[in-house]
Scaffold this active site. Structure first.
Site, PDB file in Angstrom:
ATOM      1  CE  LYS A 182      -4.440  -7.118  21.951  1.00  0.00           C
ATOM      2  NZ  LYS A 182      -4.065  -5.720  21.618  1.00  0.00           N
ATOM      3  CB  CYS A 231      13.553  14.754   3.635  1.00  0.00           C
ATOM      4  SG  CYS A 231      13.996  13.842   2.142  1.00  0.00           S
ATOM      5  CB  CYS A 243      11.413  14.679  -0.948  1.00  0.00           C
ATOM      6  SG  CYS A 243      11.497  12.906  -0.586  1.00  0.00           S
ATOM      7  CD  GLU A 254      -3.083  -1.058   2.166  1.00  0.00           C
ATOM      8  OE1 GLU A 254      -2.897  -0.383   3.191  1.00  0.00           O
ATOM      9  OE2 GLU A 254      -4.139  -1.684   1.950  1.00  0.00           O
ATOM     10  CD  GLU A 303      -4.102  -6.264   2.577  1.00  0.00           C
ATOM     11  OE1 GLU A 303      -4.834  -5.659   3.385  1.00  0.00           O
ATOM     12  OE2 GLU A 303      -2.902  -6.002   2.427  1.00  0.00           O
TER      13      GLU A 303
HETATM   14  C1  GLA Z   1      -4.148  -2.878   5.000  1.00  0.00           C
HETATM   15  C2  GLA Z   1      -2.784  -3.499   5.076  1.00  0.00           C
HETATM   16  C3  GLA Z   1      -2.742  -4.778   5.840  1.00  0.00           C
HETATM   17  C4  GLA Z   1      -3.611  -4.708   7.073  1.00  0.00           C
HETATM   18  C5  GLA Z   1      -5.011  -4.346   6.650  1.00  0.00           C
HETATM   19  C6  GLA Z   1      -5.996  -4.320   7.788  1.00  0.00           C
HETATM   20  O1  GLA Z   1      -4.866  -3.176   3.889  1.00  0.00           O
HETATM   21  O2  GLA Z   1      -2.210  -3.708   3.812  1.00  0.00           O
HETATM   22  O3  GLA Z   1      -1.394  -5.017   6.206  1.00  0.00           O
HETATM   23  O4  GLA Z   1      -3.116  -3.780   7.952  1.00  0.00           O
HETATM   24  O5  GLA Z   1      -4.990  -3.058   6.100  1.00  0.00           O
HETATM   25  O6  GLA Z   1      -7.300  -4.089   7.342  1.00  0.00           O
HETATM   26 ZN    ZN Z   2      12.281  12.389   1.548  1.00  0.00          ZN
END
Ligand code: GLA
Ligand code: ZN
Length: 693
Positions: free
Chosen positions: A365, A165, A168, A158, A316
């Site tokens: 968790k 900085c 950049c 992501e 995901e």
């Molecule tokens: C993101 C991240 C994952 C996790 C999920 C939780 O999409 O990529 O590592 O943290 O969120 O929803």
């Molecule tokens: Zn930077």
């Protein structure tokens, strides 16, 4: 003839099913790894995403590597007939690195360098970070290049955010010099810096836009966002060098975040082999669940359209709940299957989760997982996941098929940036994304396939192109729209279109700027209405659409002159009562509609209903659908698979087209006449001709 795309990796010509797997969190109890393998088989999983945040476990000290645990996991996956989506670990750094080389940490917009912690917190320009990333990526590529489990590369995680900085800032100035041919004059003109004495007299005076500094030069803001995208791409390309070199046949992706505003995915997607994205809808958060479902469908379509219909990965999704939404409401029975099938229906060739096994400690968790803290398979969630796996195994004939859209909605990232950055005509409620989604809903409710594309897309393959609030128009775009209409296409645009060019300078000579001729209107002013204020859009008698009556108008009311266009509806109230509110202009072999005001969804539904009929635009299923039920289809030249999805908590029935017999791949039974869908139920229908032995 619609061609079938090859599987994401021909090694696995089936749907992928699996999740983010973090065995390094269970290093002290490796017997759990064997239990994981057993449970993965049981849940009908065939891929696991490994290594996403594993840097410190792979390189516990600078230059000292330990791949032993990953070797074991890769081997176990292969032994059990499974594959790895192998990540590069740049999404989070080891503490030793931040400690020794603080430059790898990001500098915030307030000018302060972050401390070590969290994730997604690196500078994408830092030479040290780039060097360290290259070393670990190359080591991974060399080590696993011939491993039978290696299926797809997942670079980083992501990508997002920006860094202010000195590296950049310097890279930004270099980027600007290239863009403006080393001419400050050109830059000052493009950014209209004569305003408030903002003229730059030396390149070194230019800084990134920041709350304590410059935020009022919109051309600067826009170029900075473009730079952030380009610099992220540059970093990503840097990550990919050793992967391409050592594993040229392994496809590379990075997980995107749907309509995330921070990066121009329409540009970034050109640099990856397959699009993947992380989808976390707030299911069951409102009574009109179908509106959310339509918005999720819009995002799936936008993700599929990033690579012109090529199937994407649902990298995901949660098997149950997230831990970060305001309320972690459980998915109701069948919702997990439904939301997974929805992704497939709109073009996904995978269903993957965050996460395989719930971590025992730290921040995630309580995030949903296939395997809960109970540690066994006797849970509702595990059974839900298993049923998705079992269903996907029956869908081999869908792998590589695509969505045949005759309609495109232009949803453009840069246009969004400009709309959101504008000051006026309302500070709130400009709502570019929801506006595109409302136009889209008229199609979703009817089960009509739509592509969601940038303004640079090839329009020639569509019958209908819709551009809500095409505020910014880049060079060449209006000409291509004119060409599309001249050749017989139907174009729909709205209020607040054709206002600025690609450095956010207003078009002179009348709005909608370069769309004036094709739309045949001149917009003289735009009225913004207060919340709760309304006007009426009144259909003109005997209008060519055949619509009657009136519809509500709110938020924006453009004051247009129909120059060559024909008036189809007028305003009902206020000093502009009787003036045009909806027009159509004949242009070459096609026509262009201009919707001058923001209307109720009811208007859009009826309006598009007529346009769809005029153009004979095909539905996924040739029958009417109850509100909240949608249909989608995936095809190639021989296979046609229709997904019928009930996003309501009530039983719904669909009257299938007369004389057709379908096979429902969910139940394995023949289906004709009346299809009954349980709450959140789905049917996946193939006609006899499409059924494969
Ligand atoms: C993101 C991240 C994952 C996790 C999920 C939780 O999409 O990529 O590592 O943290 O969120 O929803
Ligand atoms: Zn930077």
């Amino acid at each position: 003839m619609t061609k079938r795309f090859p599987p994401i990796n021909p090694k696995l010509p089936h749907f992928m099913h699996g999740g983010d797997y973090n065995p390094e969190q269970w290093m002290r109890t490796p017997e759990i790894w064997d239990e994981d393998m057993r449970l993965m088989q049981l849940a009908h999983c065939n891929v696991m995403t490994v290594g996403v945040f594993s840097w410190v476990s792979l390189e516990p000290e600078e230059g000292r590597f330990d791949f032993s645990w990953l070797d074991t996991i890769m081997d176990k996956l292969a032994e059990n007939g499974m594959y790895a989506v192998l990540a590069t670990p740049s999404g989070a750094r080891p503490a030793w690195m931040s400690q020794k080389y603080p430059e790898v940490l990001r500098v915030n917009a307030d000018g302060r360098r972050n401390l070590h912690g969290g994730r997604h917190n690196h500078c994408f320009t830092s030479p040290v970070y780039r060097e360290k990333t290259h070393i670990i990526n190359e080591a991974l590529a060399k080590r696993y290049k011939d491993h039978p489990a290696l299926l797809v590369w997942h670079v980083s995680n992501e990508y997002s955010g920006e860094c202010h900085c000195d590296y950049c800032q310097e890279a930004f100035r270099t980027w600007l010099k290239q863009k403006y041919n080393h001419s400050l004059d050109e830059l000052n003109e493009a950014w209209w810096t004569g305003f408030w004495s903002h003229t730059y007299t030396d390149w070194s005076q230019i800084e990134s836009p920041r709350p304590r500094g410059e935020t009022s030069v919109h051309g600067l803001n826009l170029d900075w966002k473009r730079f952030v995208t380009d610099q992220t791409i540059d970093f990503m390309e840097h990550e990919m060098v050793p992967l391409r070199e050592h594993t040229p046949h392994v496809p590379i992706t990075t997980n995107l975040m749907g309509t995330f505003p921070g990066l121009n995915y329409q540009k970034l997607a050109r640099h990856i082999d397959v699009v993947s994205w992380d989808s976390y809808p707030w299911w069951h958060s409102s009574k009109d669940e179908w509106k959310l479902a339509a918005s999720v469908a819009f995002t799936h379509d936008a993700m599929r359209s990033l690579k012109s219909g090529q199937p994407f990965m649902l990298m995901e999704s949660t098997p149950s709940v997230t831990n970060w939404q305001a309320v972690s409401k459980l998915k109701r029975p069948l919702m997990h299957l439904l939301s997974s099938v929805q992704a497939v229906a709109h073009g996904a060739d995978t269903v993957q989760y965050f996460q395989w096994r719930k971590s025992r400690g730290s921040m995630e968790k309580f995030h949903g997982a296939v395997v809960d803290h109970a540690g066994h398979e006797n849970t509702r969630v595990f059974r839900d996941v298993t049923s998705v796996g079992e269903l996907l195994e029956k869908l081999d004939s869908v792998v590589g098929t695509t969505v045949p859209a005759e309609t495109a909605i232009i949803f453009d990232w840069e246009n969004r940036w400009v709309i959101e950055d504008a000051a006026g005509p309302r500070q709130k409620g400009r709502d570019y994304v929801p506006t595109c989604e409302s136009h889209y809903s008229s199609f979703w409710l009817r089960g009509i396939p739509v592509d969601v594309v940038s303004m640079d897309a090839d329009l020639s393959k569509y019958k209908l192109v819709i551009a809500p609030m095409l505020h910014m128009i880049r060079e060449g775009v209006a000409e291509r729209i004119e060409q599309f209409v001249a050749n017989g296409g139907t174009f729909v645009t709205t209020y607040w279109s054709g206002i600025v060019n690609d450095t956010d300078l207003c078009f002179l000579g009348g709005f909608p700027g370069p769309l004036r001729e094709v739309t045949g209107v001149w917009s003289e002013e735009m009225d913004a209405l207060y919340d709760g204020d309304t006007n009426r859009l009144c259909m003109v008698e005997n209008n060519s659409l055949g619509l009657r009556g009136e519809y509500e108008i709110h938020t924006f009311a453009d004051q247009i002159h129909a120059q060559t266009a024909q008036v189809l509806a007028t305003y009902g109230d206020d000093f502009y009562a009787g003036q045009p509110a909806l027009t159509v202009n004949q242009w070459g072999k096609g026509r262009a509609y201009y919707i001058a005001a923001r209307t109720s969804d009811a208007f859009l539904f009826d309006f598009y209903g007529q346009v769809i009929k005029d153009l004979s635009i095909g539905r996924a299923l040739d029958c009417d659908l109850p509100i909240g039920v949608s249909a989608a289809k995936r095809v190639d030249s021989t296979t046609n698979t229709v997904f019928v999805m009930n996003f309501t908590s009530a039983t719904q029935t669909v009257q299938l087209p007369d004389g057709h017999v379908f096979r429902d791949l969910v139940t394995g039974m023949d289906q004709r006449a009346t299809l009954s869908l349980s709450p959140y139920g789905v049917a996946i229908l193939q006609t006899a001709a499409s059924l494969r032995p």
